[in-house]
Design an enzyme around this catalytic site. Structure first.
Site, PDB file in Angstrom:
ATOM      1  N   THR A 123       0.817  -1.219   0.000  1.00 27.20           N
ATOM      2  CA  THR A 123       0.000   0.000   0.000  1.00 27.20           C
ATOM      3  C   THR A 123       0.849   1.267   0.000  1.00 27.20           C
ATOM      4  O   THR A 123       2.000   1.247   0.472  1.00 27.20           O
ATOM      5  CB  THR A 123      -0.900  -0.014   1.264  1.00 27.20           C
ATOM      6  OG1 THR A 123      -1.498   1.260   1.421  1.00 27.20           O
ATOM      7  CG2 THR A 123      -0.115  -0.322   2.534  1.00 27.20           C
ATOM      8  N   ASP A 124       0.263   2.346  -0.462  1.00 29.26           N
ATOM      9  CA  ASP A 124       0.964   3.642  -0.408  1.00 29.26           C
ATOM     10  C   ASP A 124       1.062   4.158   1.026  1.00 29.26           C
ATOM     11  O   ASP A 124       1.845   5.066   1.315  1.00 29.26           O
ATOM     12  CB  ASP A 124       0.257   4.684  -1.299  1.00 29.26           C
ATOM     13  CG  ASP A 124      -1.219   4.900  -0.968  1.00 29.26           C
ATOM     14  OD1 ASP A 124      -1.735   4.273  -0.013  1.00 29.26           O
ATOM     15  OD2 ASP A 124      -1.863   5.711  -1.671  1.00 29.26           O
ATOM     16  N   GLU A 125       0.265   3.570   1.934  1.00 31.34           N
ATOM     17  CA  GLU A 125       0.256   4.086   3.318  1.00 31.34           C
ATOM     18  C   GLU A 125       1.593   3.885   4.022  1.00 31.34           C
ATOM     19  O   GLU A 125       1.849   4.522   5.041  1.00 31.34           O
ATOM     20  CB  GLU A 125      -0.865   3.425   4.126  1.00 31.34           C
ATOM     21  CG  GLU A 125      -2.221   3.709   3.546  1.00 31.34           C
ATOM     22  CD  GLU A 125      -3.376   3.503   4.511  1.00 31.34           C
ATOM     23  OE1 GLU A 125      -3.137   3.334   5.714  1.00 31.34           O
ATOM     24  OE2 GLU A 125      -4.520   3.518   4.038  1.00 31.34           O
ATOM     25  N   TYR A 149      -1.756  -0.392  11.085  1.00 27.17           N
ATOM     26  CA  TYR A 149      -1.913  -1.093   9.796  1.00 27.17           C
ATOM     27  C   TYR A 149      -0.725  -0.806   8.883  1.00 27.17           C
ATOM     28  O   TYR A 149      -0.060  -1.729   8.392  1.00 27.17           O
ATOM     29  CB  TYR A 149      -3.225  -0.663   9.106  1.00 27.17           C
ATOM     30  CG  TYR A 149      -3.248  -0.995   7.629  1.00 27.17           C
ATOM     31  CD1 TYR A 149      -3.286  -2.316   7.191  1.00 27.17           C
ATOM     32  CD2 TYR A 149      -3.202   0.019   6.661  1.00 27.17           C
ATOM     33  CE1 TYR A 149      -3.281  -2.617   5.818  1.00 27.17           C
ATOM     34  CE2 TYR A 149      -3.201  -0.273   5.307  1.00 27.17           C
ATOM     35  CZ  TYR A 149      -3.241  -1.597   4.890  1.00 27.17           C
ATOM     36  OH  TYR A 149      -3.229  -1.895   3.545  1.00 27.17           O
ATOM     37  N   LYS A 153       2.279  -3.245   7.365  1.00 22.40           N
ATOM     38  CA  LYS A 153       2.536  -3.436   5.929  1.00 22.40           C
ATOM     39  C   LYS A 153       3.978  -3.018   5.596  1.00 22.40           C
ATOM     40  O   LYS A 153       4.644  -3.647   4.775  1.00 22.40           O
ATOM     41  CB  LYS A 153       1.551  -2.619   5.085  1.00 22.40           C
ATOM     42  CG  LYS A 153       0.114  -3.106   5.118  1.00 22.40           C
ATOM     43  CD  LYS A 153      -0.092  -4.501   4.540  1.00 22.40           C
ATOM     44  CE  LYS A 153       0.044  -4.583   3.049  1.00 22.40           C
ATOM     45  NZ  LYS A 153      -0.291  -5.930   2.528  1.00 22.40           N
ATOM     46  N   PRO A 204     -21.056   8.958   7.385  1.00 23.96           N
ATOM     47  CA  PRO A 204     -20.200   9.540   8.434  1.00 23.96           C
ATOM     48  C   PRO A 204     -18.841  10.005   7.886  1.00 23.96           C
ATOM     49  O   PRO A 204     -17.988   9.185   7.546  1.00 23.96           O
ATOM     50  CB  PRO A 204     -20.005   8.351   9.395  1.00 23.96           C
ATOM     51  CG  PRO A 204     -20.144   7.127   8.523  1.00 23.96           C
ATOM     52  CD  PRO A 204     -20.979   7.490   7.336  1.00 23.96           C
ATOM     53  N   ARG A 272     -10.458  10.300  12.741  1.00 18.68           N
ATOM     54  CA  ARG A 272      -9.627   9.116  13.000  1.00 18.68           C
ATOM     55  C   ARG A 272      -8.330   9.573  13.671  1.00 18.68           C
ATOM     56  O   ARG A 272      -7.702  10.533  13.189  1.00 18.68           O
ATOM     57  CB  ARG A 272      -9.327   8.453  11.652  1.00 18.68           C
ATOM     58  CG  ARG A 272      -8.331   7.328  11.680  1.00 18.68           C
ATOM     59  CD  ARG A 272      -7.996   6.845  10.257  1.00 18.68           C
ATOM     60  NE  ARG A 272      -9.016   5.989   9.704  1.00 18.68           N
ATOM     61  CZ  ARG A 272      -9.013   5.525   8.457  1.00 18.68           C
ATOM     62  NH1 ARG A 272      -8.034   5.827   7.628  1.00 18.68           N
ATOM     63  NH2 ARG A 272      -9.979   4.735   8.026  1.00 18.68           N
TER      64      ARG A 272
END
Ligand code: NAD
Ligand code: DAU
Length: 333
Positions: A123-125, A149, A153, A204, A272
């Protein structure tokens, strides 16, 4: 070719299996999936009876099982992961177990079985967050994960790369941006918002909705993964992105507009923790070296995705009610 796809009952993995069997109808595909809350065999009901497709319910952390399955496999494509940031904030335990230890088990089995290619889907995260004016992420961006998370990764990416340098393992890695499309679990932004509206609920939006994501259709992502497996250079990383940067509020408004709802349906809620401001991918390496680029226009892809959820209420209603988890319980325990 014989492929072992892990996490093939999830969102991207199930779309990948469908894509691979369509493009490579003679290949054999084994799908190893633990069927966690995110795994759903209904995602693959259209391929389940094919002779060249085999589903195995199992854990990528199970050394004996993974070593047994790997015998005779040419390519491993590792999609299996805990994938939802909010869940990792509540508890990181499963994330470390599956994403880090599971990847380690797969790598050791791949090494023992002389796998021809180990492709790791990431992932780019892992690169952290961008400011509004920062240049996009690319393959040389430093790792700076900011959620449990993305930290898990990042650890898995480092492990995979270490097996290339240490053992000359034939690995490739892809770091992709936010996917959308059919069969996405309705905890993620787009399917959650669409199904909420279909159920008469509000959408939301975290904080003020100013966080930015780069959206890519899952079919474009999987076409990229196929290109990397077939033509990507061993040891290399490829960044895949959609070239579609929008704030979450913009995405919410697009969904509302297409579904003919007003902005009254937006509910701004608590943000978040550690919410990454922006992700964006510079995919010029994949474009230049693999002739890959996203093809699906966001407006078209989003409207088709909304229509998919609109016409498949059975699929997501079972998930939202929790009924889907009983679906294969009798068969697989
Ligand atoms: P998902 O949560 O929909 O699916 C994950 C699948 O892995 C599920 O079928 C689950 O049952 C399976 N799984 C979990 N733990 C397992 C274990 N221990 N053993 C075997 N199977 C296990 O996730 P997704 O959105 O399809 O993401 C797939 C991969 O792509 C992940 O590695 C994720 O990090 C990566 N990725 C996702 C996105 C995105 O936008 N969704 C973007 C970039 C990268
Ligand atoms: O960038 C790739 C990543 O994209 C993947 O690695 C992850 O597996 C995938 O889950 C996704 O992570 P995000 O955290 O970006 O996706 P999510 O759909 O959870 O949230 C997208 C954005 O929308 C994020 O800024 C948080 C916000 N959001 C999300 C939800 C679920 C809301 O505002 N409201 C919500 O209810």
């Amino acid at each position: 070719m014989k492929l072992l796809v892990t996490g093939g009952a999830g969102f991207i993995g199930s779309n990948f299996i469908r894509h691979w069997l369509r493009e490579n109808p003679k290949d054999n595909v084994i799908n190893l999936d633990l069927l966690t809350y995110a795994g759903n065999l209904e995602n693959l009901s259209d391929v389940e009876n094919r002779k060249n497709y085999l589903f195995i319910k199992g854990d990528i952390c199970d050394t004996n099982l993974v070593h047994q399955i790997c015998k005779g496999v040419d390519i491993i494509v590792n999609f299996a992961a805990e994938s939802h940031v909010d869940r990792s904030i509540r508890s990181s335990e499963d994330f470390i177990r599956t994403n880090v230890e599971g990847t380690r088990v797969l790598l050791d089995a791949a090494r023992k079985c002389n796998i021809k290619r180990f492709h790791h889907v990431s992932t780019d995260e892992v690169f952290g967050e961008l400011g509004s004016k920062d240049p996009k992420f690319n393959e040389t961006s430093p790792y700076y994960p900011r959620s449990p998370y993305s930290a898990s990764k990042a650890a898995s990416d480092h492990l995979v790369r270490s097996y290339f340098y240490t053992y000359k393992m034939p690995i490739t890695i892809s770091n992709c941006s936010n996917n959308y499309g059919p069969y996405q679990f309705p905890e993620k932004l787009i399917p959650l918002f669409v199904t909420n509206l279909l159920e008469g609920k509000k959408v939301p939006v975290y904080g003020k909705g100013q966080n930015i994501r780069d959206w890519i259709h899952v079919d474009d992502h999987n076409r990229g993964v196929e290109k990397i497996i077939k033509n990507g250079l061993i040891g290399e990383t490829y960044c895949l992105g959609g070239g579609n940067e929008f704030t979450n509020l913009e995405v919410a408004k697009k969904i509302l507009e297409y579904m003919t709802f007003t902005e009254d349906e937006i509910e701004f809620i608590k943000d978040r923790p550690g919410h990454d401001h922006r992700y964006a991918i510079d995919y010029s390496k994949a474009k230049k070296t693999l002739d890959w680029g996203p093809k699906i226009d966001f407006k078209k892809g989003l409207s088709e995705t909304i229509e998919w959820y609109n016409t498949n209420p059975k699929w997501w209603k079972k998930i939202k009610s929790g009924e889907y988890q009983n679906y294969y319980k009798e068969q697989y325990g």
